[in-house]
Design a protein around this motif. Structure first.
Motif, PDB file in Angstrom:
ATOM      1  N   SER A   1     -47.903  -2.760 -28.906  1.00 25.83           N
ATOM      2  CA  SER A   1     -48.392  -3.104 -30.452  1.00 25.83           C
ATOM      3  C   SER A   1     -47.769  -2.473 -31.706  1.00 25.83           C
TER       4      SER A   1
ATOM      5  N   ALA B   1     -50.159  -1.689 -23.676  1.00 23.07           N
ATOM      6  CA  ALA B   1     -50.598  -2.583 -24.952  1.00 23.07           C
ATOM      7  C   ALA B   1     -50.512  -1.808 -26.295  1.00 23.07           C
TER       8      ALA B   1
ATOM      9  N   TYR C   1     -50.447 -13.142 -23.438  1.00 15.44           N
ATOM     10  CA  TYR C   1     -52.044 -12.804 -23.107  1.00 15.44           C
ATOM     11  C   TYR C   1     -52.724 -13.946 -22.982  1.00 15.44           C
TER      12      TYR C   1
ATOM     13  N   LYS D   1     -44.310  -4.650 -32.044  1.00 13.12           N
ATOM     14  CA  LYS D   1     -44.282  -6.251 -32.033  1.00 13.12           C
ATOM     15  C   LYS D   1     -43.791  -6.945 -33.227  1.00 13.12           C
TER      16      LYS D   1
ATOM     17  N   HIS E   1     -44.732  -4.996 -23.494  1.00 12.60           N
ATOM     18  CA  HIS E   1     -45.412  -6.094 -23.767  1.00 12.60           C
ATOM     19  C   HIS E   1     -45.780  -6.918 -22.535  1.00 12.60           C
TER      20      HIS E   1
ATOM     21  N   SER F   1     -48.014  -5.214 -20.219  1.00 15.12           N
ATOM     22  CA  SER F   1     -49.662  -5.114 -20.593  1.00 15.12           C
ATOM     23  C   SER F   1     -50.275  -6.492 -20.232  1.00 15.12           C
ATOM     24  N   THR F   2     -49.364  -7.423 -20.598  1.00 10.92           N
ATOM     25  CA  THR F   2     -49.986  -9.135 -20.439  1.00 10.92           C
ATOM     26  C   THR F   2     -50.181  -9.212 -18.881  1.00 10.92           C
TER      27      THR F   2
ATOM     28  N   PHE G   1     -52.953  -0.947 -18.654  1.00 11.44           N
ATOM     29  CA  PHE G   1     -53.000  -2.138 -19.649  1.00 11.44           C
ATOM     30  C   PHE G   1     -53.067  -1.486 -20.972  1.00 11.44           C
TER      31      PHE G   1
ATOM     32  N   GLU H   1     -53.195  -7.646 -17.887  1.00  7.21           N
ATOM     33  CA  GLU H   1     -54.373  -8.247 -18.409  1.00  7.21           C
ATOM     34  C   GLU H   1     -54.559  -9.232 -17.176  1.00  7.21           C
TER      35      GLU H   1
END
Length: 252
Positions: free
Chosen positions: A167, A163, A25, A170, A187, A190-191, A159, A194
């Protein structure tokens, strides 16, 4: 400024072993020192630049259409100013409140930067379609703004979905989330989104360049108000000495 911020903080964070090289991120690359210092400094400058661009865009539309009796447009323009400054404030909060130190403020900043920033893009896209007479206006750029806004909106939605999924899977040290880990694919999606969404927002601001070349911002003019005082200067009162204008500033 924003690409430079990301490149420098990402490179430092990876070389120092603070994050995994697989698309961390953006905030993760500016969490630990010394990269956090660089991240906060450069991203803070970027936030101020964004705030200035937002103000210039507001003034551009406001001044050109001030006598047009288009009240809906002028109100929308004022709303856009408030929303744009809120998004810029969010970027500044993200820059100075790291997620590992003050998570609540960091999340508020992220919400303002991404969500409210997306709303700002919609507002400006609507304004673009309603200001075809604005000097430098381009229908192609207006369509580009719409495309970027839609893409940004879809990117944020996807995203958030990935995410949220990631989460729940993780590990404890999520800053070193690596290939083979549970939920790593979600993950990375999503990153990656971003980063894409952040760069789309930056690209959106660049679409104003063509229109901004059609006006100039003059230096502010400073005028001293009459106070009624007869303060003596060289044997003469200020009322007897005509003002001399130097670089737009009146001096006695």
């Amino acid at each position: 400024m924003f690409p430079l911020t990301c490149i420098i903080s990402y490179t430092m964070a990876v070389l120092l072993g603070h994050v995994n090289a697989w698309f961390p991120y953006i905030s993760d690359t500016g969490t630990r020192p010394p990269e956090s210092c660089v991240f906060g400094f450069l991203l803070g400058i970027y936030a101020l630049i964004c705030a200035k661009v937002v103000h210039l865009r507001y003034r551009q539309v406001s001044i050109y259409y001030t006598d047009s009796n288009r009240n809906a447009l002028l109100i929308t323009n004022k709303v856009g100013l408030f929303i744009g400054w809120s998004a810029a404030l969010g970027i500044y909060l993200v820059a100075n409140f790291q997620e590992t130190n003050v998570l609540a403020v960091h999340l508020v900043g992220a919400f303002l930067a991404f969500m409210v920033g997306c709303v700002y893009m919609w507002v400006q896209t609507i304004i673009s379609y309603r200001t075809s007479l604005l000097p430098g206006h381009s229908h192609n750029y207006t369509r580009l703004r719409l495309f970027l806004t839609v893409l940004n909106t879809l990117g944020i939605i996807v995203f958030l979905v990935f995410a949220t999924i990631a989460s729940g899977k993780k590990p404890k040290d999520d800053q070193h989330w690596g290939p083979g880990s549970n939920g790593f694919t979600e993950h990375v999606v999503s990153t990656l989104l971003e980063w894409v969404v952040a760069f789309i927002a930056t690209g959106y601001f660049l679409t104003f360049a063509k229109e901004f070349h059609k006006f100039e911002l003059q230096e502010a003019k400073l005028n001293f108000l009459e106070s009624g005082s007869n303060f003596e200067l060289g044997g003469k009162s200020t009322e007897e000495i005509p003002p001399v204008t130097i670089n737009g500033i009146e001096n006695y």
